[in-house]
Design a protein around this motif. Structure first.
Motif, PDB file in Angstrom:
ATOM      1  N   ASN A  49       0.806  -1.264  -0.002  1.00  0.00           N
ATOM      2  CA  ASN A  49      -0.021  -0.162   0.106  1.00  0.00           C
ATOM      3  C   ASN A  49       0.776   1.303  -0.149  1.00  0.00           C
ATOM      4  OD1 ASN A  49      -3.122  -0.954   0.237  1.00  0.00           O
ATOM      5  ND2 ASN A  49      -1.898  -2.059   1.883  1.00  0.00           N
ATOM      6  N   SER A  50       2.118   1.158  -0.603  1.00  0.00           N
ATOM      7  CA  SER A  50       3.023   2.202  -0.263  1.00  0.00           C
ATOM      8  C   SER A  50       2.508   3.642  -0.989  1.00  0.00           C
ATOM      9  CB  SER A  50       4.382   1.922  -0.699  1.00  0.00           C
ATOM     10  OG  SER A  50       4.595   1.325  -1.922  1.00  0.00           O
ATOM     11  N   SER A  51       2.053   3.323  -2.165  1.00  0.00           N
ATOM     12  CA  SER A  51       1.769   4.221  -3.223  1.00  0.00           C
ATOM     13  C   SER A  51       0.450   5.057  -2.692  1.00  0.00           C
ATOM     14  CB  SER A  51       1.098   3.893  -4.704  1.00  0.00           C
ATOM     15  OG  SER A  51       2.313   3.308  -5.326  1.00  0.00           O
ATOM     16  N   LEU A  52      -0.392   4.534  -1.859  1.00  0.00           N
ATOM     17  CA  LEU A  52      -1.712   4.945  -1.453  1.00  0.00           C
ATOM     18  C   LEU A  52      -1.046   5.804   0.090  1.00  0.00           C
ATOM     19  CD1 LEU A  52      -4.615   5.538  -1.165  1.00  0.00           C
ATOM     20  CD2 LEU A  52      -4.977   3.312   0.020  1.00  0.00           C
ATOM     21  N   ILE A  53      -0.225   5.138   0.647  1.00  0.00           N
ATOM     22  CA  ILE A  53       0.328   5.715   1.964  1.00  0.00           C
ATOM     23  C   ILE A  53       0.952   7.057   1.588  1.00  0.00           C
ATOM     24  CG2 ILE A  53       1.982   5.597   3.919  1.00  0.00           C
ATOM     25  CD1 ILE A  53       1.094   2.397   3.918  1.00  0.00           C
ATOM     26  N   ARG A  54       1.791   7.103   0.606  1.00  0.00           N
ATOM     27  CA  ARG A  54       2.587   8.141   0.242  1.00  0.00           C
ATOM     28  C   ARG A  54       1.675   9.339  -0.553  1.00  0.00           C
ATOM     29  NH1 ARG A  54       5.083   6.104  -3.568  1.00  0.00           N
ATOM     30  NH2 ARG A  54       6.909   5.441  -2.210  1.00  0.00           N
ATOM     31  N   SER A  55       0.466   9.122  -1.027  1.00  0.00           N
ATOM     32  CA  SER A  55      -0.190  10.111  -1.671  1.00  0.00           C
ATOM     33  C   SER A  55      -1.227  10.522  -0.621  1.00  0.00           C
ATOM     34  CB  SER A  55      -1.092   9.534  -2.931  1.00  0.00           C
ATOM     35  OG  SER A  55      -1.974   8.482  -2.520  1.00  0.00           O
ATOM     36  N   THR A  56      -1.400   9.786   0.244  1.00  0.00           N
ATOM     37  CA  THR A  56      -2.666  10.111   1.455  1.00  0.00           C
ATOM     38  C   THR A  56      -1.696  10.900   2.319  1.00  0.00           C
ATOM     39  OG1 THR A  56      -3.981   8.256   1.323  1.00  0.00           O
ATOM     40  CG2 THR A  56      -3.883   9.543   3.241  1.00  0.00           C
ATOM     41  N   ALA A  57      -0.316  10.619   2.552  1.00  0.00           N
ATOM     42  CA  ALA A  57       0.436  11.548   3.492  1.00  0.00           C
ATOM     43  C   ALA A  57       0.797  12.727   2.799  1.00  0.00           C
ATOM     44  CB  ALA A  57       1.667  10.809   3.861  1.00  0.00           C
ATOM     45  N   LEU A  58       1.000  12.875   1.597  1.00  0.00           N
ATOM     46  CA  LEU A  58       1.358  14.162   1.169  1.00  0.00           C
ATOM     47  C   LEU A  58       0.044  15.157   1.044  1.00  0.00           C
ATOM     48  CD1 LEU A  58       3.488  12.802  -1.975  1.00  0.00           C
ATOM     49  CD2 LEU A  58       4.414  14.335  -0.010  1.00  0.00           C
ATOM     50  N   TYR A  59      -0.962  14.478   0.720  1.00  0.00           N
ATOM     51  CA  TYR A  59      -2.315  15.447   0.756  1.00  0.00           C
ATOM     52  C   TYR A  59      -2.631  15.784   2.143  1.00  0.00           C
ATOM     53  CZ  TYR A  59      -7.278  16.476  -0.122  1.00  0.00           C
ATOM     54  OH  TYR A  59      -8.343  17.206  -0.142  1.00  0.00           O
ATOM     55  N   TYR A  60      -2.370  15.234   2.956  1.00  0.00           N
ATOM     56  CA  TYR A  60      -2.495  15.760   4.428  1.00  0.00           C
ATOM     57  C   TYR A  60      -1.427  16.268   5.145  1.00  0.00           C
ATOM     58  CZ  TYR A  60      -7.264  13.724   3.955  1.00  0.00           C
ATOM     59  OH  TYR A  60      -8.367  13.306   3.639  1.00  0.00           O
ATOM     60  N   GLN A  61      -0.375  16.525   4.243  1.00  0.00           N
ATOM     61  CA  GLN A  61       0.958  17.329   4.831  1.00  0.00           C
ATOM     62  C   GLN A  61       1.422  16.460   6.042  1.00  0.00           C
ATOM     63  OE1 GLN A  61      -1.016  21.571   4.804  1.00  0.00           O
ATOM     64  NE2 GLN A  61       0.870  21.977   3.775  1.00  0.00           N
ATOM     65  N   LEU A  62       1.749  15.400   5.902  1.00  0.00           N
ATOM     66  CA  LEU A  62       2.232  14.562   7.056  1.00  0.00           C
ATOM     67  C   LEU A  62       3.450  13.582   6.530  1.00  0.00           C
ATOM     68  CD1 LEU A  62      -1.135  12.537   7.880  1.00  0.00           C
ATOM     69  CD2 LEU A  62      -0.204  14.536   9.222  1.00  0.00           C
ATOM     70  N   PRO A  63       4.468  13.477   7.374  1.00  0.00           N
ATOM     71  CA  PRO A  63       5.690  12.765   6.943  1.00  0.00           C
ATOM     72  C   PRO A  63       5.046  11.391   6.626  1.00  0.00           C
ATOM     73  CG  PRO A  63       5.926  13.742   9.215  1.00  0.00           C
ATOM     74  CD  PRO A  63       4.457  13.896   8.836  1.00  0.00           C
ATOM     75  N   LEU A  64       5.518  10.828   5.551  1.00  0.00           N
ATOM     76  CA  LEU A  64       5.246   9.554   4.906  1.00  0.00           C
ATOM     77  C   LEU A  64       5.648   8.602   6.045  1.00  0.00           C
ATOM     78  CD1 LEU A  64       6.944   9.592   1.350  1.00  0.00           C
ATOM     79  CD2 LEU A  64       4.861  10.744   2.023  1.00  0.00           C
ATOM     80  N   GLU A  65       6.506   8.743   6.896  1.00  0.00           N
ATOM     81  CA  GLU A  65       6.791   7.633   7.630  1.00  0.00           C
ATOM     82  C   GLU A  65       5.919   7.715   9.166  1.00  0.00           C
ATOM     83  OE1 GLU A  65      10.518   9.034   5.567  1.00  0.00           O
ATOM     84  OE2 GLU A  65       8.662   9.880   6.486  1.00  0.00           O
ATOM     85  N   LEU A  66       5.248   8.672   9.143  1.00  0.00           N
ATOM     86  CA  LEU A  66       4.269   8.764  10.217  1.00  0.00           C
ATOM     87  C   LEU A  66       2.993   7.929  10.051  1.00  0.00           C
ATOM     88  CD1 LEU A  66       2.851   9.725  12.892  1.00  0.00           C
ATOM     89  CD2 LEU A  66       2.285  11.865  11.615  1.00  0.00           C
ATOM     90  N   LEU A  67       2.744   8.127   8.700  1.00  0.00           N
ATOM     91  CA  LEU A  67       1.457   7.279   8.307  1.00  0.00           C
ATOM     92  C   LEU A  67       1.865   6.049   8.391  1.00  0.00           C
ATOM     93  CD1 LEU A  67      -1.545   7.151   7.584  1.00  0.00           C
ATOM     94  CD2 LEU A  67      -0.941   7.913   5.318  1.00  0.00           C
ATOM     95  N   ALA A  68       2.963   5.558   7.459  1.00  0.00           N
ATOM     96  CA  ALA A  68       3.618   4.284   7.629  1.00  0.00           C
ATOM     97  C   ALA A  68       3.611   3.591   8.474  1.00  0.00           C
ATOM     98  CB  ALA A  68       4.616   4.219   6.681  1.00  0.00           C
ATOM     99  N   GLY A  69       4.152   4.498   9.685  1.00  0.00           N
ATOM    100  CA  GLY A  69       4.467   3.703  11.022  1.00  0.00           C
ATOM    101  C   GLY A  69       3.027   3.544  11.849  1.00  0.00           C
ATOM    102  N   VAL A  70       2.073   4.249  11.635  1.00  0.00           N
ATOM    103  CA  VAL A  70       0.703   3.922  12.395  1.00  0.00           C
ATOM    104  C   VAL A  70       0.165   2.584  11.639  1.00  0.00           C
ATOM    105  CG1 VAL A  70      -1.583   4.740  12.333  1.00  0.00           C
ATOM    106  CG2 VAL A  70       0.407   6.394  12.953  1.00  0.00           C
TER     107      VAL A  70
END
Length: 221
Positions: A49-70
């Motif tokens: 799900n890396s592509s979706l995690i990346r696009s979602t994190a960017l949209y909500y101005q979050l570090p990619l690793e924060l969303l990936a970590g959760v």
């Protein structure tokens, strides 16, 4: 009311069955089970799900690793069917009059049931969407639960929730590592604790920061 039909055509989540649960809980690492089995699945799920995690994190101005970590922390555990059983049991238990529900129920309210590979309570997901879970009927709760069982919807709701948690404490953009610790702790503990109380126990967020490089490799690998 919110239209839950928007998630009907989304792809179903990756499978995590009772067989996986058994291998994790009952088999030792040397026989292909245990913590290594769970970690391997978590890594696979985040990569998938890396592509979706990346696009979602960017949209909500979050570090990619924060969303990936959760996502990594929450993925695995109880199979989705156990969440569905828990919801059905709670719905039955809370199907009486307000007086009976208040004094004689033995389970948590249905809206406190968690769903999705990235585990999130129905009431939290509802609030994230601007809904009042207390006013949602059984059909609406079931519809929301089915949406959360789909990875695309699940990840987007979690990303939205993390952004709202950042805004709750008026954290700046871009977020610092200390901010990540706070948001992670909020995801785990909610918004009831004061910021001072949250800062006294940021273990959930600390884990994300400590494994930052690993989450980076999963997203970019």
């Amino acid at each position: 009311m919110y239209n839950f039909n928007q998630c009907k055509e989304m792809t179903k989540s990756t499978s995590w069955t009772f067989v996986d649960f058994f291998r994790w809980k009952a088999l030792p690492d040397r026989f292909g089970g245990g913590r290594n089995y769970l970690r391997t699945f978590k890594d696979f799920w985040v990569k998938k799900n890396s592509s979706l995690i990346r696009s979602t994190a960017l949209y909500y101005q979050l570090p990619l690793e924060l969303l990936a970590g959760v996502c990594w922390i929450e993925v695995g555990g109880d199979p989705n069917i156990m969440d569905r059983i828990a919801l059905n049991v709670r719905i039955i238990d809370w199907s009486g009059s307000p007086f009976l529900d208040r004094h004689f129920t033995v389970t948590s309210p249905p809206n406190k049931t968690s769903f999705g590979f990235v585990s999130i309570q129905l009431r939290t997901a509802a609030k994230t969407l601007g809904l009042n879970a207390e006013k949602m009927d059984t059909n609406e709760l079931r519809a929301l639960s089915k949406c959360l069982e789909k990875d695309i919807y699940n990840i987007k709701i979690v990303g939205m929730h993390l952004r709202q948690l950042a805004n709750y404490d008026n954290l700046p953009t871009p977020l610092s590592m200390d901010d990540v610790r706070i948001i992670g702790a909020r995801y785990n503990r909610g918004t009831n604790p004061s910021l001072e109380n949250i800062k006294n126990d940021t273990r959930y967020g600390d884990f994300i920061v400590r494994n930052w490089d690993h989450f980076t490799s999963l997203i970019n690998g």
